[in-house]
Design an enzyme around this catalytic site. Sequence first.
Site, PDB file in Angstrom:
ATOM      1  N   GLU A 328      27.163 -13.455 -12.044  1.00 16.39           N
ATOM      2  CA  GLU A 328      26.217 -14.541 -11.773  1.00 16.39           C
ATOM      3  C   GLU A 328      24.858 -13.956 -11.360  1.00 16.39           C
ATOM      4  O   GLU A 328      23.815 -14.541 -11.596  1.00 16.39           O
ATOM      5  CB  GLU A 328      26.753 -15.490 -10.693  1.00 16.39           C
ATOM      6  CG  GLU A 328      26.013 -16.821 -10.695  1.00 16.39           C
ATOM      7  CD  GLU A 328      26.653 -17.884  -9.814  1.00 16.39           C
ATOM      8  OE1 GLU A 328      26.650 -17.695  -8.584  1.00 16.39           O
ATOM      9  OE2 GLU A 328      27.130 -18.896 -10.334  1.00 16.39           O
ATOM     10  N   HIS A 359      51.476  -2.349 -16.248  1.00 14.58           N
ATOM     11  CA  HIS A 359      52.573  -2.862 -17.078  1.00 14.58           C
ATOM     12  C   HIS A 359      52.065  -3.949 -18.014  1.00 14.58           C
ATOM     13  O   HIS A 359      52.838  -4.772 -18.493  1.00 14.58           O
ATOM     14  CB  HIS A 359      53.692  -3.380 -16.165  1.00 14.58           C
ATOM     15  CG  HIS A 359      54.159  -2.301 -15.236  1.00 14.58           C
ATOM     16  ND1 HIS A 359      55.166  -1.427 -15.555  1.00 14.58           N
ATOM     17  CD2 HIS A 359      53.684  -1.895 -14.036  1.00 14.58           C
ATOM     18  CE1 HIS A 359      55.317  -0.552 -14.573  1.00 14.58           C
ATOM     19  NE2 HIS A 359      54.425  -0.807 -13.639  1.00 14.58           N
ATOM     20  N   LYS A 480      26.784 -28.504 -16.103  1.00 12.27           N
ATOM     21  CA  LYS A 480      27.080 -29.562 -15.115  1.00 12.27           C
ATOM     22  C   LYS A 480      26.475 -30.891 -15.569  1.00 12.27           C
ATOM     23  O   LYS A 480      27.098 -31.944 -15.464  1.00 12.27           O
ATOM     24  CB  LYS A 480      26.492 -29.195 -13.745  1.00 12.27           C
ATOM     25  CG  LYS A 480      27.131 -27.993 -13.090  1.00 12.27           C
ATOM     26  CD  LYS A 480      26.491 -27.735 -11.740  1.00 12.27           C
ATOM     27  CE  LYS A 480      26.850 -26.389 -11.192  1.00 12.27           C
ATOM     28  NZ  LYS A 480      26.154 -26.026  -9.984  1.00 12.27           N
TER      29      LYS A 480
END
Length: 510
Positions: A328, A359, A480
């Site tokens: 950001e 793994h 947004k």
Amino acid sequence: MTELEINAQAKRLNASSLKALAEQRSDSIYSAGPWTLNASRQFLDSEAEQALLSFAKSQNIEGAISALFAGEHVNASEDRPATHWALRANPSDNPDVEALRVTLDPALEYAEKVRSDGKFKTVLHLGIGGSDFGPRLLHDACKDDYPNEIDVRFAANVDPLDLDRALSGLDPHTTLVVGVSKSFSSEETIYNLERVRDWMSEHVGREWPEHFALVTASPDKAKAWLGRDSDRLFDMPISVGGRFSLWSNGSLACMIAFGKSWFEEFLAGAREMDEHVQTAALTDNLALKLALIDYWNMTIRNVESGIVLAYSNALRMLPTYLQQLELESNGKSVQPDGSSIPAKSISGLWGGEGTIGQHSYHQWLHQGTCNVAVEFIVALNPDREPNGTRALIAHALAQAEVLANGRSEEEIAAEEPDLDPIIRKQKVMPGGKPSLILACKAFNAHALGALIALYEHRTFLAGRLWGVNSFDQWGVERGKVQAAKIKKALAGESETDDPITAQLVDFFRK
Ligand SMILES: O=P(O)(O)OC[C@H]1O[C@H](O)[C@H](O)[C@@H](O)[C@@H]1O
């Protein structure tokens, strides 16, 4: 020193063996506070390092450090300083620093009161982004080593399940809700606060505001939301960015869980790093060293992914935290004057917990085709069971060694002479993958503070090298706005402009 000249250095070193370079640079060890960096395994030599340092000087890196700590308006687009460091400064003669530092006092006092009262058994922290990642990391990193009796829970997402899970089994009568939102307008946080308000008032009636503490830089909005004033409204300074706000009252839930002395220890670790960054010679400055390596790998050497591997269960949240801090801050392509940056800025960043990732995606790290740079954080607690700890260290060192040195076909043939040659080829490890090892032998709140402050300074200094403003985040806004429109369309109250979105809205409505 220009980017072109640094590129020439990279070209010169391109064909070098990382193993040989590392052996030449075995003294590339730097310390600050409780952390030691081994930076030997990089495609660098002294000439290239010199070139990088000259580049940093040409970008006035020293001026950037002074400007940050002088409270200059380093956040140009919002015309503000970035003052997270002031929250952890020693008492100061500078009234601006002091004014910020003392914003912590009422919350610390309140936290101590909650701890001694014993009324609240659970703290439910609601926030998102910078108002969530930091406290979550702090809590997860410290909950096993600092005595605490308070159950701290978190909810951030607007997905209702997140809050449903956080509320599961909670007794509203003994629950304190800590709502953190700098703007007091993040949709997710307000949604969760409203749901919890309903839940709380259903059980405790008109007493519900007594169960809320709110932390914000917008006290008027918080008061309006509460419907009254409250002595549990705590300040978040406007000049402290969300992703830098874990030094602020945004960490109230953790202050309550672990107490004032824990928080002071955490701040002291960060302060030690601040002092290092301000006073160390550029050649020994750990934050600058890391920033230059980021610039070298991501911009010059075209590394596609930066990988952070926390060889520490306590720090398993660190990669997520750093994604916000670094991406950001520096995921930008325009300079403060509006012109494009001259080259590529930060690459993608992700990671996980060692040894768990071994793994899983380590196969890709070792034999995949992506150009990666890996960072091992080895944070030890000497009180833990020694065999497991030894294995943890061994795995971190083994992974770094194999990433750098690989395993050639000749080595495999010598070690496994009967192996089918076709399988032999598939077992080759190309090596040549640079890594850093950042280690701490006694991890605690102080070391955690120092580590986060180190990453903050690295992020800011790397941002300066890339030419971006690390303190704004315009890129998060548009989504947004669009989501607000689409929400209306989903409710059947309006149409959307984009035909594909309209099609999808239709799909979800049917
Ligand atoms: O603390 P708030 O105002 O609720 O903001 C929460 C978060 O949302 C924003 O969209 C930003 O991307 C973050 O930097 C910020 O930390």
